[in-house]
Write a protein that holds these residues in place. Structure first.
Motif, PDB file in Angstrom:
ATOM      1  N   ALA A  19       0.033  -0.374  10.432  1.00 55.66           N
ATOM      2  CA  ALA A  19       1.420  -0.707  10.141  1.00 55.66           C
ATOM      3  C   ALA A  19       1.588   0.614   9.041  1.00 55.66           C
ATOM      4  CB  ALA A  19       1.701  -1.776   9.390  1.00 55.66           C
ATOM      5  N   LEU A  20       2.759   1.259   9.289  1.00 54.87           N
ATOM      6  CA  LEU A  20       3.345   2.189   8.311  1.00 54.87           C
ATOM      7  C   LEU A  20       4.435   1.667   7.731  1.00 54.87           C
ATOM      8  CD1 LEU A  20       2.568   5.291  10.579  1.00 54.87           C
ATOM      9  CD2 LEU A  20       1.162   4.478   8.914  1.00 54.87           C
ATOM     10  N   LEU A  21       4.754   2.008   6.386  1.00 61.16           N
ATOM     11  CA  LEU A  21       6.042   1.690   5.966  1.00 61.16           C
ATOM     12  C   LEU A  21       7.243   2.735   6.461  1.00 61.16           C
ATOM     13  CD1 LEU A  21       5.040   0.607   2.329  1.00 61.16           C
ATOM     14  CD2 LEU A  21       4.672  -0.740   4.434  1.00 61.16           C
ATOM     15  N   LEU A  22       8.588   1.805   6.528  1.00 65.93           N
ATOM     16  CA  LEU A  22       9.603   2.787   6.791  1.00 65.93           C
ATOM     17  C   LEU A  22      10.614   2.554   5.616  1.00 65.93           C
ATOM     18  CD1 LEU A  22      10.200   1.940  10.566  1.00 65.93           C
ATOM     19  CD2 LEU A  22       9.091   4.009   9.671  1.00 65.93           C
ATOM     20  N   ASP A  23      10.326   1.683   4.566  1.00 65.96           N
ATOM     21  CA  ASP A  23      11.182   1.231   3.651  1.00 65.96           C
ATOM     22  C   ASP A  23      10.206   0.522   2.686  1.00 65.96           C
ATOM     23  OD1 ASP A  23      13.538   0.449   2.219  1.00 65.96           O
ATOM     24  OD2 ASP A  23      13.959  -0.963   3.865  1.00 65.96           O
ATOM     25  N   ASP A  24      10.598   0.200   1.391  1.00 68.68           N
ATOM     26  CA  ASP A  24      10.179  -0.623   0.345  1.00 68.68           C
ATOM     27  C   ASP A  24       9.700  -1.929   1.286  1.00 68.68           C
ATOM     28  OD1 ASP A  24       9.944   1.468  -1.506  1.00 68.68           O
ATOM     29  OD2 ASP A  24      11.574   0.522  -2.544  1.00 68.68           O
ATOM     30  N   VAL A  25       8.623  -2.331   1.106  1.00 64.38           N
ATOM     31  CA  VAL A  25       7.990  -3.740   1.788  1.00 64.38           C
ATOM     32  C   VAL A  25       7.576  -4.652   1.133  1.00 64.38           C
ATOM     33  CG1 VAL A  25       6.473  -4.331   3.777  1.00 64.38           C
ATOM     34  CG2 VAL A  25       7.854  -2.217   4.096  1.00 64.38           C
ATOM     35  N   THR A  26       7.579  -5.908   1.349  1.00 59.74           N
ATOM     36  CA  THR A  26       6.549  -7.004   0.692  1.00 59.74           C
ATOM     37  C   THR A  26       6.051  -7.598   1.890  1.00 59.74           C
ATOM     38  OG1 THR A  26       8.396  -7.518  -0.982  1.00 59.74           O
ATOM     39  CG2 THR A  26       7.064  -9.241  -0.554  1.00 59.74           C
ATOM     40  N   ILE A  27       4.801  -7.783   1.722  1.00 58.60           N
ATOM     41  CA  ILE A  27       4.014  -8.575   2.640  1.00 58.60           C
ATOM     42  C   ILE A  27       3.433  -9.869   2.109  1.00 58.60           C
ATOM     43  CG2 ILE A  27       3.358  -6.524   3.884  1.00 58.60           C
ATOM     44  CD1 ILE A  27       0.548  -6.722   2.456  1.00 58.60           C
ATOM     45  N   GLU A  28       3.086 -10.822   2.852  1.00 53.95           N
ATOM     46  CA  GLU A  28       2.205 -11.992   2.309  1.00 53.95           C
ATOM     47  C   GLU A  28       0.946 -12.001   3.358  1.00 53.95           C
ATOM     48  OE1 GLU A  28       2.618 -16.623   1.676  1.00 53.95           O
ATOM     49  OE2 GLU A  28       4.383 -15.317   1.682  1.00 53.95           O
ATOM     50  N   ALA A  29      -0.100 -12.025   2.417  1.00 53.03           N
ATOM     51  CA  ALA A  29      -1.597 -11.838   3.168  1.00 53.03           C
ATOM     52  C   ALA A  29      -2.220 -13.120   2.799  1.00 53.03           C
ATOM     53  CB  ALA A  29      -2.432 -10.712   2.676  1.00 53.03           C
ATOM     54  N   GLU A  30      -3.190 -13.591   3.676  1.00 52.11           N
ATOM     55  CA  GLU A  30      -3.880 -14.960   3.343  1.00 52.11           C
ATOM     56  C   GLU A  30      -5.077 -14.339   2.096  1.00 52.11           C
ATOM     57  OE1 GLU A  30      -5.187 -17.298   6.530  1.00 52.11           O
ATOM     58  OE2 GLU A  30      -3.025 -17.032   7.343  1.00 52.11           O
ATOM     59  N   ILE A  31      -4.805 -14.251   1.198  1.00 51.05           N
ATOM     60  CA  ILE A  31      -5.848 -13.751   0.270  1.00 51.05           C
ATOM     61  C   ILE A  31      -5.729 -14.465  -0.933  1.00 51.05           C
ATOM     62  CG2 ILE A  31      -6.179 -11.409   0.819  1.00 51.05           C
ATOM     63  CD1 ILE A  31      -4.034 -10.562  -1.220  1.00 51.05           C
TER      64      ILE A  31
ATOM     65  N   ALA B 214      -3.701   1.824   2.031  1.00 52.35           N
ATOM     66  CA  ALA B 214      -3.261   1.969   0.543  1.00 52.35           C
ATOM     67  C   ALA B 214      -3.504   0.921  -0.160  1.00 52.35           C
ATOM     68  CB  ALA B 214      -1.904   1.566   0.789  1.00 52.35           C
ATOM     69  N   CYS B 215      -3.831  -0.479   0.232  1.00 47.36           N
ATOM     70  CA  CYS B 215      -4.211  -1.569  -0.586  1.00 47.36           C
ATOM     71  C   CYS B 215      -5.821  -1.219  -0.978  1.00 47.36           C
ATOM     72  CB  CYS B 215      -4.227  -2.880   0.385  1.00 47.36           C
ATOM     73  SG  CYS B 215      -2.593  -3.641   0.470  1.00 47.36           S
ATOM     74  N   LEU B 216      -6.640  -0.844  -0.071  1.00 51.28           N
ATOM     75  CA  LEU B 216      -7.988  -0.621  -0.247  1.00 51.28           C
ATOM     76  C   LEU B 216      -8.347   0.441  -1.400  1.00 51.28           C
ATOM     77  CD1 LEU B 216      -9.614  -0.895   3.086  1.00 51.28           C
ATOM     78  CD2 LEU B 216      -9.738  -2.440   1.206  1.00 51.28           C
ATOM     79  N   ARG B 217      -7.220   1.470  -1.234  1.00 46.67           N
ATOM     80  CA  ARG B 217      -7.576   2.484  -2.310  1.00 46.67           C
ATOM     81  C   ARG B 217      -6.922   2.035  -3.622  1.00 46.67           C
ATOM     82  NH1 ARG B 217      -8.761   7.356   0.079  1.00 46.67           N
ATOM     83  NH2 ARG B 217      -8.657   7.363   2.298  1.00 46.67           N
TER      84      ARG B 217
ATOM     85  N   THR C 120       4.711  -4.400  -2.021  1.00 48.68           N
ATOM     86  CA  THR C 120       4.386  -5.622  -2.867  1.00 48.68           C
ATOM     87  C   THR C 120       3.618  -6.478  -1.879  1.00 48.68           C
ATOM     88  OG1 THR C 120       6.474  -5.551  -4.016  1.00 48.68           O
ATOM     89  CG2 THR C 120       5.487  -7.638  -4.026  1.00 48.68           C
ATOM     90  N   ILE C 121       2.571  -6.864  -2.437  1.00 49.80           N
ATOM     91  CA  ILE C 121       1.466  -7.869  -1.948  1.00 49.80           C
ATOM     92  C   ILE C 121       1.494  -9.270  -2.390  1.00 49.80           C
ATOM     93  CG2 ILE C 121      -0.899  -8.249  -1.509  1.00 49.80           C
ATOM     94  CD1 ILE C 121       0.039  -4.843  -2.315  1.00 49.80           C
ATOM     95  N   GLU C 122       2.004 -10.245  -1.670  1.00 46.87           N
ATOM     96  CA  GLU C 122       2.134 -11.577  -2.277  1.00 46.87           C
ATOM     97  C   GLU C 122       0.857 -12.263  -1.442  1.00 46.87           C
ATOM     98  OE1 GLU C 122       3.952 -12.694  -4.419  1.00 46.87           O
ATOM     99  OE2 GLU C 122       5.567 -11.238  -4.441  1.00 46.87           O
ATOM    100  N   PRO C 123       0.093 -13.157  -2.234  1.00 45.17           N
ATOM    101  CA  PRO C 123       0.603 -13.832  -3.473  1.00 45.17           C
ATOM    102  C   PRO C 123       0.157 -13.290  -4.643  1.00 45.17           C
ATOM    103  CG  PRO C 123      -1.300 -15.111  -2.450  1.00 45.17           C
ATOM    104  CD  PRO C 123      -0.937 -13.776  -1.650  1.00 45.17           C
ATOM    105  N   LEU C 124      -0.228 -12.287  -4.491  1.00 46.62           N
ATOM    106  CA  LEU C 124      -0.690 -11.361  -5.756  1.00 46.62           C
ATOM    107  C   LEU C 124       0.221 -10.836  -6.602  1.00 46.62           C
ATOM    108  CD1 LEU C 124      -3.545  -9.202  -4.569  1.00 46.62           C
ATOM    109  CD2 LEU C 124      -3.797 -11.440  -5.340  1.00 46.62           C
TER     110      LEU C 124
END
Length: 190
Positions: A79-91, A25-28, A6-10
């Motif tokens: 970074a590779l995911l080991l679990d379901d992950v939520t990130i916060e990016a400056e976008i 993954a995000c770019l694809r 999950t990509i925040e703030p999107l």
């Protein structure tokens, strides 16, 4: 199997394959994240891991310092995911932004270049259409433009043919490109 990212703030959630980096993954998926080197050396793609576990991969200790790792930051390019992950990016999401997913052709750079070229071509068509519309408002310009077309259309079609001969997997591409160019000229009043 993969995990969800999950990509925040999107607020967007995408699937990430095992062994796939967050950035890839995000770019694809057509989600732009700031990035530069793509190898964990510069730190441009630094994001906050809000929830879940990641493997930092080959992130340089210079680009991602120990205290940043402890604060929950990671480099999206390694970074590779080991679990379901939520990130916060400056976008920031621009409501007019086109989201084009990178084609999965084994070459991320080629996919990005192709997508950029498509956007540039679309922008060029809009500008050309506006310029022709403005030019046609002046009497006598239609004849001038017709003269230019008589000179340049054969050269453009020769360039299309020459380029398309190097695309062995794309049958009839030259004919389709010539037809698209002719349709464009018709649609803008030429």
């Amino acid at each position: 199997m993969g995990h969800e990212l999950t990509i925040e703030p999107l607020g967007e959630t995408i699937e990430v394959a095992d062994g796939q980096t967050i950035l890839d993954a995000c770019l694809r998926a057509g989600i732009w994240l700031p990035h530069a080197c793509g190898h964990g050396l510069c730190g441009t793609c630094k994001v906050d891991v809000v929830d879940g576990e990641i493997d930092h991969g080959a992130a340089s200790s210079f680009a991602l310092m120990d205290f940043e790792r402890a604060d929950g930051k990671c480099l999206a390019c390694t970074a590779l995911l080991l679990d379901d992950v939520t990130i916060e990016a400056e976008i920031d999401e621009d409501p007019d932004q086109r989201r084009i997913a990178v084609r999965d052709n084994g070459d991320m750079l080629l996919g990005l270049l192709t997508d950029a070229q498509l956007l540039d071509a679309e922008r060029h068509r809009r500008w050309a259409a506006a310029l022709v519309k403005m030019a046609l408002e002046t009497e006598g310009n239609r004849d001038v433009l017709a003269g230019w077309l008589a000179k340049w259309v054969p050269l453009g079609e020769a360039a299309i043919d020459a380029y398309c001969t190097h695309l062995p997997d794309a049958r009839d591409t030259a004919a389709l490109a010539r037809a698209a160019a002719a349709d464009f000229r018709t649609n803008i009043g030429l």
